[in-house]
Design an enzyme around this catalytic site. Structure first.
Site, short mmCIF file in Angstrom:
data_model
loop_
_atom_site.label_atom_id
_atom_site.label_comp_id
_atom_site.label_asym_id
_atom_site.label_seq_id
_atom_site.Cartn_x
_atom_site.Cartn_y
_atom_site.Cartn_z
N SER A 230 0.83 -1.27 0.11
CA SER A 230 -0.15 -0.25 -0.05
C SER A 230 0.93 1.39 0.06
CB SER A 230 -0.82 0.06 1.33
OG SER A 230 -1.49 1.14 1.45
N TYR B 250 -1.99 -0.33 10.52
CA TYR B 250 -2.01 -0.71 9.17
C TYR B 250 -0.70 -0.46 8.52
CZ TYR B 250 -3.93 -1.00 4.42
OH TYR B 250 -4.04 -1.32 3.09
N1 LIG Z 1 -8.86 -0.88 -0.69
C1 LIG Z 1 -7.69 0.10 -0.42
O1 LIG Z 1 -8.00 1.21 -0.46
C2 LIG Z 1 -6.26 -0.46 -0.83
C3 LIG Z 1 -5.31 0.42 -0.63
C4 LIG Z 1 -3.93 -0.03 -0.67
C5 LIG Z 1 -3.56 -1.40 -0.42
N2 LIG Z 1 -4.87 -2.25 -0.40
C6 LIG Z 1 -4.42 -3.66 -0.27
O2 LIG Z 1 -5.06 -4.48 -1.13
C7 LIG Z 1 -5.25 -5.69 -0.66
C8 LIG Z 1 -6.96 -6.20 -1.25
O3 LIG Z 1 -7.60 -5.28 -0.54
P1 LIG Z 1 -9.16 -5.08 -1.23
O4 LIG Z 1 -9.10 -3.39 -1.43
O5 LIG Z 1 -9.25 -5.94 -2.44
O6 LIG Z 1 -9.93 -5.15 -0.09
P2 LIG Z 1 -10.86 -6.55 0.24
O7 LIG Z 1 -11.50 -6.24 1.66
O8 LIG Z 1 -12.18 -6.24 -0.68
O9 LIG Z 1 -10.17 -7.69 0.10
C9 LIG Z 1 -9.26 -8.27 0.97
C10 LIG Z 1 -9.58 -9.87 1.10
O10 LIG Z 1 -8.81 -10.38 2.19
C11 LIG Z 1 -9.44 -11.36 2.54
N3 LIG Z 1 -9.01 -11.70 3.99
C12 LIG Z 1 -9.09 -11.04 5.20
N4 LIG Z 1 -8.70 -11.63 6.21
C13 LIG Z 1 -8.11 -12.67 5.80
C14 LIG Z 1 -7.63 -13.88 6.33
N5 LIG Z 1 -7.29 -13.68 7.69
N6 LIG Z 1 -7.08 -14.82 5.70
C15 LIG Z 1 -7.51 -15.02 4.41
N7 LIG Z 1 -8.16 -13.90 3.82
C16 LIG Z 1 -8.64 -12.69 4.47
C17 LIG Z 1 -10.96 -10.91 2.65
O11 LIG Z 1 -11.97 -11.84 3.02
C18 LIG Z 1 -11.15 -10.14 1.39
O12 LIG Z 1 -11.68 -11.06 0.35
C19 LIG Z 1 -5.31 -5.63 0.80
O13 LIG Z 1 -3.86 -6.25 1.02
C20 LIG Z 1 -5.04 -4.32 1.03
O14 LIG Z 1 -4.49 -3.89 2.27
C21 LIG Z 1 -6.15 -1.77 -0.24
#
Ligand SMILES: NC(=O)c1ccc[n+]([C@@H]2O[C@H](COP(=O)([O-])OP(=O)(O)OC[C@H]3O[C@@H](n4cnc5c(N)ncnc54)[C@H](O)[C@@H]3O)[C@@H](O)[C@H]2O)c1
Length: 321
Positions: free
Chosen positions: A173, A186
């Site tokens: 991120s 985070y």
């Molecule tokens: N959404 C944002 O703004 C953003 C920004 C920067 C980085 N990210 C990163 O991108 C990645 C994906 O995020 P996203 O935006 O698609 O969110 P999201 O919440 O849609 O996806 C995250 C997924 O991780 C799964 N998950 C959570 N805990 C878990 C566990 N203990 N074991 C297995 N699976 C687990 C959830 O069920 C979900 O399907 C994450 O690592 C997040 O930190 C997101």
């Protein structure tokens, strides 16, 4: 080699790679073929994990889908099959638990084979100021966002090294490069993920394992619901990213063996400024970029789920902590 010669060689290499970078901006790079590769994506049950899975499915890869959310993961598998993927294997796995990762990894090796592209994408966010964040959620954040990467890499990297072929992808991120108010745990977890992936890249370079590639992905907010409610202060400088764009950029970056992917592109410039300016300038810069207040309106998945569960009278994981 003496200091003078080594410095000269270093400057020469820096110039060479800079010119190569500029040259490649105009010349399309040959993309690698991932048909038949075994691609494991953690957190594939929603968001960009699901979208990346569908893109790799279209490219003919074998999919191994891991998520704690069994229903979401089944839906990803169903969508992948719908667009023609044949080799789709979904597993319920809680990536915050080391033993569970090792157990499911063994199952994958027996049932599917050696994973050649590992995408550590599962992630969670607490969204509280540090002293207000429950200890259990802080621990969970580090377990999912950082430590799970250790255990998946331990499970799958040895086969990649033996074959000198593979790819480790870390979905970190912007919060893994720059601190932010209201995101201390985070940010710590994502800085950890970036440091881990960067160090592994060097470990492999030292071992001469040039066939195992690494990609570190650092996006700003993505419109997936994880950071629901957060608003960007300057949408033209730091826009909230669309999930489809992010997934496309990551998959094409993996095909080109990009080492870092920062999104939006302005982040390359802003991150460079962080190293150049006086350290005191970081605080006004953070305020200017909206990092003081960005979490003030945070709702996220959990808050939304809480609202839903309040209506139905059931409990959420957060209220259980
Ligand atoms: N959404 C944002 O703004 C953003 C920004 C920067 C980085 N990210 C990163 O991108 C990645 C994906 O995020 P996203 O935006 O698609 O969110 P999201 O919440 O849609 O996806 C995250 C997924 O991780 C799964 N998950 C959570 N805990 C878990 C566990 N203990 N074991 C297995 N699976 C687990 C959830 O069920 C979900 O399907 C994450 O690592 C997040 O930190 C997101």
């Amino acid at each position: 080699m003496n200091f003078f010669l080594e410095t000269l060689r270093f400057i020469g290499l820096c110039l060479y790679y800079t010119l190569e970078y500029i040259f490649l901006l105009f010349i399309p790079v040959r993309k690698k073929n991932v048909a038949g590769e075994i691609v494991l994506i953690t957190g594939s049950g929603s968001g960009i994990g699901r979208l990346m899975a569908l893109k790799f499915a279209r490219l003919g890869a074998t999919l191994v889908l891991w998520d704690i959310n069994g229903e979401g993961n089944k839906e990803t598998a169903r969508l992948a099959r719908k667009i023609g993927a044949i080799r789709v294997h979904n597993y319920a796995c809680d990536c915050s638990k080391r033993q569970e990762i090792y157990r499911v990894a063994d199952q994958v090796k027996k049932e599917v084979g050696d994973v050649s592209i590992l995408i550590n994408n599962a992630g969670i966010v607490t969204g509280n100021r540090f002293l207000e964040a429950p200890d259990l959620l802080i621990e969970k954040t580090v377990e999912v966002n950082t430590m799970s990467n250790f255990w998946t890499v331990k499970a799958f990297l040895p086969a990649m090294l033996a074959a000198n072929h593979g790819h480790l992808v870390t979905i970190a991120s912007m919060a893994g490069l720059v601190g932010s108010n209201g995101l201390a745990d985070y940010c710590a977890s994502k800085f950890g993920a970036v440091g881990f992936a960067e160090s592994l890249m060097l470990e492999m370079a030292v071992q001469g394992k040039t066939g195992v590639k690494t990609t570190i992905v650092c996006p700003y907010f993505i419109n997936t619901g994880m950071f629901d409610g957060c608003k960007t202060k300057w949408p033209s400088l730091l826009p909230v990213l669309e999930p489809e764009y992010v997934a496309e950029r990551i998959v094409s970056g993996v095909l080109r063996n990009d080492i870092y992917i920062l999104m939006p592109r302005s982040l390359y410039f802003l991150y460079a400024l962080k190293s150049i300016f006086s350290t005191k300038a970081f605080i006004p810069a953070a305020e200017y970029l909206g990092l003081f207040t960005v979490m003030d309106t945070f709702r996220g998945h959990t808050k939304k789920a809480e609202d839903k569960h309040q209506k139905t009278g059931t409990k959420t994981p957060r209220s259980l902590n």
